[in-house]
Design a protein around this motif. Structure first.
Motif, PDB file in Angstrom:
ATOM      1  N   SER A 126       0.818  -1.215   0.000  1.00 49.75           N
ATOM      2  CA  SER A 126       0.000   0.000   0.000  1.00 49.75           C
ATOM      3  C   SER A 126       0.848   1.260   0.000  1.00 49.75           C
ATOM      4  O   SER A 126       0.442   2.301  -0.529  1.00 49.75           O
ATOM      5  CB  SER A 126      -0.920  -0.008   1.231  1.00 49.75           C
ATOM      6  OG  SER A 126      -1.608   1.209   1.376  1.00 49.75           O
ATOM      7  N   GLU A 127       2.040   1.165   0.575  1.00 49.78           N
ATOM      8  CA  GLU A 127       2.902   2.341   0.710  1.00 49.78           C
ATOM      9  C   GLU A 127       3.368   2.901  -0.632  1.00 49.78           C
ATOM     10  O   GLU A 127       3.820   4.043  -0.696  1.00 49.78           O
ATOM     11  CB  GLU A 127       4.122   1.993   1.576  1.00 49.78           C
ATOM     12  CG  GLU A 127       5.081   0.989   0.969  1.00 49.78           C
ATOM     13  CD  GLU A 127       4.655  -0.468   1.098  1.00 49.78           C
ATOM     14  OE1 GLU A 127       5.336  -1.325   0.516  1.00 49.78           O
ATOM     15  OE2 GLU A 127       3.651  -0.733   1.794  1.00 49.78           O
ATOM     16  N   MET A 128       3.260   2.124  -1.698  1.00 54.26           N
ATOM     17  CA  MET A 128       3.741   2.578  -3.006  1.00 54.26           C
ATOM     18  C   MET A 128       2.614   3.088  -3.900  1.00 54.26           C
ATOM     19  O   MET A 128       2.819   3.264  -5.098  1.00 54.26           O
ATOM     20  CB  MET A 128       4.483   1.444  -3.720  1.00 54.26           C
ATOM     21  CG  MET A 128       5.767   1.026  -3.047  1.00 54.26           C
ATOM     22  SD  MET A 128       6.929   2.388  -2.751  1.00 54.26           S
ATOM     23  CE  MET A 128       7.277   2.902  -4.435  1.00 54.26           C
ATOM     24  N   THR A 129       1.446   3.339  -3.330  1.00 55.58           N
ATOM     25  CA  THR A 129       0.308   3.693  -4.170  1.00 55.58           C
ATOM     26  C   THR A 129      -0.386   4.974  -3.721  1.00 55.58           C
ATOM     27  O   THR A 129      -0.364   5.329  -2.542  1.00 55.58           O
ATOM     28  CB  THR A 129      -0.763   2.576  -4.156  1.00 55.58           C
ATOM     29  OG1 THR A 129      -1.577   2.697  -2.980  1.00 55.58           O
ATOM     30  CG2 THR A 129      -0.137   1.200  -4.180  1.00 55.58           C
ATOM     31  N   PRO A 130      -1.074   5.646  -4.669  1.00 51.67           N
ATOM     32  CA  PRO A 130      -1.931   6.778  -4.323  1.00 51.67           C
ATOM     33  C   PRO A 130      -3.371   6.336  -4.066  1.00 51.67           C
ATOM     34  O   PRO A 130      -4.294   7.125  -4.180  1.00 51.67           O
ATOM     35  CB  PRO A 130      -1.836   7.657  -5.580  1.00 51.67           C
ATOM     36  CG  PRO A 130      -1.718   6.682  -6.697  1.00 51.67           C
ATOM     37  CD  PRO A 130      -0.947   5.498  -6.137  1.00 51.67           C
ATOM     38  N   VAL A 131      -3.546   5.063  -3.735  1.00 54.64           N
ATOM     39  CA  VAL A 131      -4.885   4.491  -3.531  1.00 54.64           C
ATOM     40  C   VAL A 131      -5.248   4.544  -2.052  1.00 54.64           C
ATOM     41  O   VAL A 131      -4.453   4.155  -1.197  1.00 54.64           O
ATOM     42  CB  VAL A 131      -4.936   3.034  -4.026  1.00 54.64           C
ATOM     43  CG1 VAL A 131      -6.315   2.420  -3.769  1.00 54.64           C
ATOM     44  CG2 VAL A 131      -4.589   2.962  -5.513  1.00 54.64           C
ATOM     45  N   TRP A 132      -6.438   5.036  -1.739  1.00 54.97           N
ATOM     46  CA  TRP A 132      -6.941   5.029  -0.368  1.00 54.97           C
ATOM     47  C   TRP A 132      -8.200   4.169  -0.301  1.00 54.97           C
ATOM     48  O   TRP A 132      -8.863   3.928  -1.311  1.00 54.97           O
ATOM     49  CB  TRP A 132      -7.245   6.445   0.137  1.00 54.97           C
ATOM     50  CG  TRP A 132      -8.211   7.213  -0.736  1.00 54.97           C
ATOM     51  CD1 TRP A 132      -7.900   8.071  -1.754  1.00 54.97           C
ATOM     52  CD2 TRP A 132      -9.648   7.166  -0.679  1.00 54.97           C
ATOM     53  NE1 TRP A 132      -9.045   8.562  -2.331  1.00 54.97           N
ATOM     54  CE2 TRP A 132     -10.135   8.030  -1.689  1.00 54.97           C
ATOM     55  CE3 TRP A 132     -10.565   6.493   0.133  1.00 54.97           C
ATOM     56  CZ2 TRP A 132     -11.496   8.219  -1.918  1.00 54.97           C
ATOM     57  CZ3 TRP A 132     -11.925   6.682  -0.090  1.00 54.97           C
ATOM     58  CH2 TRP A 132     -12.375   7.539  -1.106  1.00 54.97           C
ATOM     59  N   GLY A 133      -8.518   3.700   0.910  1.00 59.97           N
ATOM     60  CA  GLY A 133      -9.740   2.917   1.112  1.00 59.97           C
ATOM     61  C   GLY A 133     -10.357   3.243   2.458  1.00 59.97           C
ATOM     62  O   GLY A 133      -9.638   3.417   3.448  1.00 59.97           O
ATOM     63  N   LEU A 134     -11.675   3.349   2.489  1.00 65.81           N
ATOM     64  CA  LEU A 134     -12.427   3.593   3.726  1.00 65.81           C
ATOM     65  C   LEU A 134     -13.658   2.705   3.725  1.00 65.81           C
ATOM     66  O   LEU A 134     -14.291   2.517   2.682  1.00 65.81           O
ATOM     67  CB  LEU A 134     -12.869   5.054   3.821  1.00 65.81           C
ATOM     68  CG  LEU A 134     -11.804   6.113   4.107  1.00 65.81           C
ATOM     69  CD1 LEU A 134     -12.367   7.504   3.857  1.00 65.81           C
ATOM     70  CD2 LEU A 134     -11.308   5.987   5.542  1.00 65.81           C
ATOM     71  N   THR A 135     -14.004   2.155   4.881  1.00 60.56           N
ATOM     72  CA  THR A 135     -15.194   1.316   4.990  1.00 60.56           C
ATOM     73  C   THR A 135     -16.246   2.033   5.827  1.00 60.56           C
ATOM     74  O   THR A 135     -15.970   2.448   6.953  1.00 60.56           O
ATOM     75  CB  THR A 135     -14.852  -0.046   5.622  1.00 60.56           C
ATOM     76  OG1 THR A 135     -13.881  -0.701   4.800  1.00 60.56           O
ATOM     77  CG2 THR A 135     -16.081  -0.928   5.732  1.00 60.56           C
ATOM     78  N   GLU A 136     -17.424   2.168   5.249  1.00 57.49           N
ATOM     79  CA  GLU A 136     -18.526   2.862   5.923  1.00 57.49           C
ATOM     80  C   GLU A 136     -19.818   2.114   5.646  1.00 57.49           C
ATOM     81  O   GLU A 136     -20.120   1.786   4.492  1.00 57.49           O
ATOM     82  CB  GLU A 136     -18.622   4.295   5.416  1.00 57.49           C
ATOM     83  CG  GLU A 136     -19.509   5.187   6.268  1.00 57.49           C
ATOM     84  CD  GLU A 136     -19.334   6.657   5.937  1.00 57.49           C
ATOM     85  OE1 GLU A 136     -19.790   7.496   6.720  1.00 57.49           O
ATOM     86  OE2 GLU A 136     -18.726   6.972   4.892  1.00 57.49           O
ATOM     87  N   HIS A 137     -20.571   1.819   6.710  1.00 53.60           N
ATOM     88  CA  HIS A 137     -21.844   1.090   6.588  1.00 53.60           C
ATOM     89  C   HIS A 137     -21.661  -0.225   5.826  1.00 53.60           C
ATOM     90  O   HIS A 137     -22.485  -0.595   4.989  1.00 53.60           O
ATOM     91  CB  HIS A 137     -22.903   1.947   5.903  1.00 53.60           C
ATOM     92  CG  HIS A 137     -23.106   3.298   6.539  1.00 53.60           C
ATOM     93  ND1 HIS A 137     -23.403   3.441   7.879  1.00 53.60           N
ATOM     94  CD2 HIS A 137     -23.026   4.548   6.021  1.00 53.60           C
ATOM     95  CE1 HIS A 137     -23.505   4.736   8.166  1.00 53.60           C
ATOM     96  NE2 HIS A 137     -23.280   5.423   7.063  1.00 53.60           N
ATOM     97  N   GLY A 138     -20.564  -0.924   6.106  1.00 57.18           N
ATOM     98  CA  GLY A 138     -20.343  -2.229   5.501  1.00 57.18           C
ATOM     99  C   GLY A 138     -19.898  -2.206   4.052  1.00 57.18           C
ATOM    100  O   GLY A 138     -19.860  -3.251   3.399  1.00 57.18           O
ATOM    101  N   VAL A 139     -19.578  -1.042   3.520  1.00 58.84           N
ATOM    102  CA  VAL A 139     -19.133  -0.945   2.126  1.00 58.84           C
ATOM    103  C   VAL A 139     -17.758  -0.282   2.088  1.00 58.84           C
ATOM    104  O   VAL A 139     -17.569   0.787   2.675  1.00 58.84           O
ATOM    105  CB  VAL A 139     -20.133  -0.134   1.270  1.00 58.84           C
ATOM    106  CG1 VAL A 139     -19.613   0.030  -0.158  1.00 58.84           C
ATOM    107  CG2 VAL A 139     -21.498  -0.814   1.263  1.00 58.84           C
TER     108      VAL A 139
END
Length: 360
Positions: A126-139
């Motif tokens: 993950s440290e080599m990417t501009p990708v983020w992720g967040l989980t909200e309401h099971g998605v």
């Protein structure tokens, strides 16, 4: 690679420091190089001891250790971390740990614009990417933003010595998944293909050595090198069905991240292989095998990793829901994504039998 060359490639401005002991010896210098004076260290509970060693090395530049990272970065966890950064008057963030910790650091960077330094302790990439992720309401939602790309990454093989062998294996195969999907991504390129094949080769060679001699910094370093290459592939390309499926299984059904990637990857590649023969051939070369999906399945089994979604706790009744959710999203993939095709893939992964060619 056959045919006329036609591609775009954008290099990412990430500085990398790679050496044993670098977490403590190099991180302060990377923070200073960025001109930071008040950094918040973020980590998870499991890696808090390591994070505190980094915090101690930073000295008065560290304004706090926030140890509440959680898998899949729940939105409420991100909210608390952002509040902590603002309350501390932080001008930067240092994320120490695995994908969950770096994901939390990215969430802080996304919301505040603070520069991020990553000190990874697993092979997530993950440290080599501009990708983020967040989980909200099971998605689980993901996106790309240059703000979340770490300015510096400090790779220290010694940090991964405490990573248990089972997690080392699944974390490593998770990294391999990034390279596999990069090989058939719509925005792949010859340079990405080189990094991907070498990344798979390095990781597949390192993991048996890590399992056989967990205290070997040489084996750990080789795995971390593979993770760097695989993560760079993830950062440079668009991921397909495999990653979308794992996001659904993790975000909606709370399956463990690296283990889910490990189980799903052979079946996802079997599903896509006929539509991406050059990619499948590159993976097979890297694994010194004739059939890439079976070789990936064999590698996981030899190293004691889970090989079925049933082992991870997914209920058979959830397969249709996961298939419908995955097919209902729009994303690039070598072959068409249909609910029936995804359900067949999931059913095979649920049962854990050797992967065969899956119908679309």
């Amino acid at each position: 690679m056959t045919g006329a060359l036609d591609f775009s490639y954008e290099s990412r401005p990430v500085r990398v420091v790679f050496r044993a002991g670098a977490a403590v010896s190099a991180t302060p210098g990377e923070v200073e190089r960025l001109g930071l004076r008040r950094v918040l260290v973020v980590c998870g509970a499991r890696g808090a001891q390591t994070a505190r060693a980094v915090a101690d090395a930073l000295g008065p530049v560290c304004v706090g250790v926030h140890d509440r990272a959680r898998m899949h970065v729940p939105a409420e966890v991100a909210d608390v971390a952002v509040q902590a950064a603002r309350a501390a008057g932080a001008d930067g963030c240092v994320a120490v740990g695995g994908g969950s910790s770096i994901g939390l650091g990215k969430a802080v960077a996304l919301r505040t614009g603070l520069p991020l330094v990553a000190v990874p302790s697993t092979y997530s990439g993950s440290e080599m990417t501009p990708v983020w992720g967040l989980t909200e309401h099971g998605v689980k939602r993901t996106g790309r933003d240059a703000k979340v790309l770490p300015r510096s990454v400090v790779y220290d093989p010694e940090l991964t010595l405490s990573l248990p062998v089972p997690l080392s294996v699944t974390s490593g195969i998770n990294a391999v998944a990034h390279a596999v999907e990069a090989l058939y991504a719509p925005d792949t390129s010859p340079l990405v293909a080189l990094m991907a094949e070498e990344g798979v080769r390095a990781m597949a060679g390192a993991l048996p050595a890590v399992a056989g001699e967990p205290e070997s910094t040489q084996a750990r370093g080789r795995a971390l090198y593979g993770a760097w290459l695989c993560g760079s592939c993830l950062g440079a390309t668009t991921m397909g069905l495999h990653h979308k499926l794992c996001h659904v299984l993790g975000g909606t059904f709370s399956l463990p991240h690296a283990e889910t990637h490990t189980v799903v990857l052979p079946y996802a590649l079997a599903h896509n292989a006929s539509a991406a023969p050059e990619a499948a051939a590159a993976v097979a070369r890297a694994l010194d095998a004739s059939d890439a999906p079976t070789a990936l399945w064999d590698l996981a089994g030899r190293l004691g990793a889970p090989r079925s979604l049933a082992e991870l706790g997914l209920a058979e009744a959830d397969l249709a829901t996961a298939a419908a959710q995955t097919a209902g999203q729009a994303y690039a993939n070598p072959c068409p994504v249909t609910a029936d095709g995804v359900l067949a893939l999931l059913r095979a992964a649920y049962e854990g039998a050797p992967p065969a060619t899956l119908t679309h």
